[in-house]
Design a protein around this motif. Structure first.
Motif, PDB file in Angstrom:
ATOM      1  N   ASP A 102     -39.695 -38.636 -27.189  1.00  0.00           N
ATOM      2  CA  ASP A 102     -40.682 -37.570 -27.250  1.00  0.00           C
ATOM      3  C   ASP A 102     -41.246 -37.499 -28.667  1.00  0.00           C
ATOM      4  O   ASP A 102     -40.502 -37.602 -29.637  1.00  0.00           O
ATOM      5  CB  ASP A 102     -40.022 -36.226 -26.883  1.00  0.00           C
ATOM      6  N   ARG A 107     -49.826 -41.635 -16.238  1.00  0.00           N
ATOM      7  CA  ARG A 107     -48.597 -41.206 -16.892  1.00  0.00           C
ATOM      8  C   ARG A 107     -47.565 -40.806 -15.851  1.00  0.00           C
ATOM      9  O   ARG A 107     -47.903 -40.349 -14.761  1.00  0.00           O
ATOM     10  CB  ARG A 107     -48.851 -40.066 -17.868  1.00  0.00           C
ATOM     11  N   PHE A 108     -46.314 -41.017 -16.205  1.00  0.00           N
ATOM     12  CA  PHE A 108     -45.207 -40.534 -15.389  1.00  0.00           C
ATOM     13  C   PHE A 108     -44.336 -39.623 -16.239  1.00  0.00           C
ATOM     14  O   PHE A 108     -44.108 -39.925 -17.405  1.00  0.00           O
ATOM     15  CB  PHE A 108     -44.379 -41.706 -14.830  1.00  0.00           C
ATOM     16  N   PRO A 109     -43.845 -38.480 -15.688  1.00  0.00           N
ATOM     17  CA  PRO A 109     -44.110 -38.081 -14.313  1.00  0.00           C
ATOM     18  C   PRO A 109     -45.581 -37.735 -14.094  1.00  0.00           C
ATOM     19  O   PRO A 109     -46.228 -37.201 -14.987  1.00  0.00           O
ATOM     20  CB  PRO A 109     -43.238 -36.830 -14.144  1.00  0.00           C
ATOM     21  N   ARG A 122     -47.508 -35.172 -12.563  1.00  0.00           N
ATOM     22  CA  ARG A 122     -47.181 -33.805 -12.132  1.00  0.00           C
ATOM     23  C   ARG A 122     -48.131 -33.283 -11.064  1.00  0.00           C
ATOM     24  O   ARG A 122     -47.949 -32.171 -10.572  1.00  0.00           O
ATOM     25  CB  ARG A 122     -47.143 -32.872 -13.357  1.00  0.00           C
ATOM     26  N   ARG A 131     -42.718 -42.437  -8.849  1.00  0.00           N
ATOM     27  CA  ARG A 131     -43.320 -43.753  -9.093  1.00  0.00           C
ATOM     28  C   ARG A 131     -43.592 -44.469  -7.777  1.00  0.00           C
ATOM     29  O   ARG A 131     -44.635 -45.100  -7.605  1.00  0.00           O
ATOM     30  CB  ARG A 131     -42.410 -44.605  -9.990  1.00  0.00           C
ATOM     31  N   TYR A 133     -42.496 -45.006 -17.849  1.00  0.00           N
ATOM     32  CA  TYR A 133     -42.296 -45.659 -16.546  1.00  0.00           C
ATOM     33  C   TYR A 133     -40.793 -45.693 -16.272  1.00  0.00           C
ATOM     34  O   TYR A 133     -40.045 -44.826 -16.776  1.00  0.00           O
ATOM     35  CB  TYR A 133     -42.936 -47.064 -16.622  1.00  0.00           C
ATOM     36  N   GLY A 150     -37.101 -43.401 -17.010  1.00  0.00           N
ATOM     37  CA  GLY A 150     -36.243 -42.939 -15.922  1.00  0.00           C
ATOM     38  C   GLY A 150     -34.784 -43.282 -16.181  1.00  0.00           C
ATOM     39  O   GLY A 150     -33.899 -42.418 -16.094  1.00  0.00           O
ATOM     40  N   GLU A 191     -39.869 -28.570 -24.073  1.00  0.00           N
ATOM     41  CA  GLU A 191     -39.289 -28.811 -22.752  1.00  0.00           C
ATOM     42  C   GLU A 191     -37.808 -29.161 -22.821  1.00  0.00           C
ATOM     43  O   GLU A 191     -37.239 -29.392 -23.878  1.00  0.00           O
ATOM     44  CB  GLU A 191     -40.083 -29.908 -22.031  1.00  0.00           C
ATOM     45  N   TYR A 230     -35.787 -31.639 -22.414  1.00  0.00           N
ATOM     46  CA  TYR A 230     -35.132 -32.775 -23.080  1.00  0.00           C
ATOM     47  C   TYR A 230     -35.402 -32.852 -24.580  1.00  0.00           C
ATOM     48  O   TYR A 230     -34.883 -33.728 -25.264  1.00  0.00           O
ATOM     49  CB  TYR A 230     -35.583 -34.090 -22.444  1.00  0.00           C
TER      50      TYR A 230
HETATM   51  P1  2DT Z   1     -43.669 -36.221 -20.779  1.00  0.00           P
HETATM   52  O1  2DT Z   1     -43.461 -35.190 -21.850  1.00  0.00           O
HETATM   53  O2  2DT Z   1     -44.066 -37.585 -21.298  1.00  0.00           O
HETATM   54  O3  2DT Z   1     -44.524 -35.739 -19.636  1.00  0.00           O
HETATM   55  O4  2DT Z   1     -42.227 -36.518 -20.162  1.00  0.00           O
HETATM   56  N1  2DT Z   1     -38.551 -38.513 -17.903  1.00  0.00           N
HETATM   57  C1  2DT Z   1     -39.713 -39.166 -17.636  1.00  0.00           C
HETATM   58  C2  2DT Z   1     -37.394 -38.758 -17.181  1.00  0.00           C
HETATM   59  O5  2DT Z   1     -36.359 -38.160 -17.414  1.00  0.00           O
HETATM   60  N2  2DT Z   1     -37.432 -39.691 -16.185  1.00  0.00           N
HETATM   61  C3  2DT Z   1     -38.576 -40.389 -15.872  1.00  0.00           C
HETATM   62  O6  2DT Z   1     -38.573 -41.226 -14.957  1.00  0.00           O
HETATM   63  C4  2DT Z   1     -39.772 -40.112 -16.639  1.00  0.00           C
HETATM   64  C5  2DT Z   1     -41.031 -40.849 -16.322  1.00  0.00           C
HETATM   65  C6  2DT Z   1     -39.002 -37.917 -20.279  1.00  0.00           C
HETATM   66  C7  2DT Z   1     -41.485 -35.603 -19.519  1.00  0.00           C
HETATM   67  C8  2DT Z   1     -40.014 -35.835 -19.709  1.00  0.00           C
HETATM   68  O7  2DT Z   1     -39.473 -36.477 -18.550  1.00  0.00           O
HETATM   69  C9  2DT Z   1     -38.547 -37.486 -18.940  1.00  0.00           C
HETATM   70  C10 2DT Z   1     -39.627 -36.699 -20.883  1.00  0.00           C
END
Ligand code: 2DT
Length: 212
Positions: free
Chosen positions: A18, A44-46, A48, A79, A101, A105, A151, A153
């Protein structure tokens, strides 16, 4: 050549902790490719915007609680629900710049203590990226950047674990970029690598699946 029937777009993934700069660099790459006349999209993933993505989003913003295994499989499902569109776009010649990606995960879930092989299993059969760009930053440096901490994490101790998991996942094909360089330097390095990759895919490099 462009007229080759096997010609396709490239699947380019940006990974990193991050606040490593993935999102800014992804947009900048998109502008660069479009400026050269390439067809390109930023993903982008996720993602939303889908039903699954909304469950993930409420988990990430601490509005809901989910078991670690459950949320891992939701990220993977998010995905999978995009896989066929991804393949269609690539085959029609559109390059996809993807902000996170399968490697996110696996790195984030294994940082919670889930086994790496267990984490990889639901990713098997998704499209393999043609290029993984890793924006490398020390967790301490990322934590100093603006916007950090919003957020679930975004905590230093956890990001340290994620960094270790990325190290385990990373292979010789990844391009590691020092994310603490001036932004323009990073942009130039990424542009050169990405253009090479786009050219190789235009020449008909076959698509493949994870993990190989
Ligand atoms: P963003 O702040 O980039 O939206 O990320 N994550 C992301 C996972 O734990 N597993 C996954 O497969 C993906 C794609 C990383 C949101 C948070 O989600 C985490 C940061």
């Amino acid at each position: 050549s462009e007229s080759n029937s096997e010609s396709r777009g490239a699947l380019i993934v940006l990974e990193g902790l991050d606040r490593s700069g993935k999102t800014s660099q992804s947009s900048s790459l998109l502008k660069y490719l479009e400026g050269l006349g390439h067809s390109a999209e930023l993903w982008r993933f996720p993602d939303r915007s889908t039903d699954v993505g909304q469950m993930i989003s409420s988990y990430l913003t601490n509005k809901s609680q989910l078991d670690d295994h459950t949320v891992h499989i939701l990220f993977s499902a998010n995905r999978w629900e995009k896989r066929s569109l991804m393949e269609t776009k690539l085959k029609s010649g559109t390059t996809l710049i993807v902000d996170r990606y399968s490697f996110s995960g696996v790195a984030f879930s294994s940082a919670k203590g889930l086994g790496i092989e267990w984490c990889k299993a639901p990713e098997v059969g998704l499209l393999a990226p043609d290029l993984v760009l890793y924006l490398d930053i020390q967790p301490e440096k990322a934590a100093e950047r603006a916007g950090y901490g919003g957020e679930r994490y975004e905590q230093l101790e956890f990001q340290r674990k994620v960094a270790q998991c990325y190290e385990v996942l990373c292979d010789a094909s990844w391009k590691i970029i020092d994310a603490c360089q001036p932004m323009e330097d990073i942009e130039k390095q990424l542009q050169e690598i990405v253009l090479d990759c786009v050219t190789i895919c235009q020449k008909g490099k076959p698509l493949s699946n994870l993990w190989s």
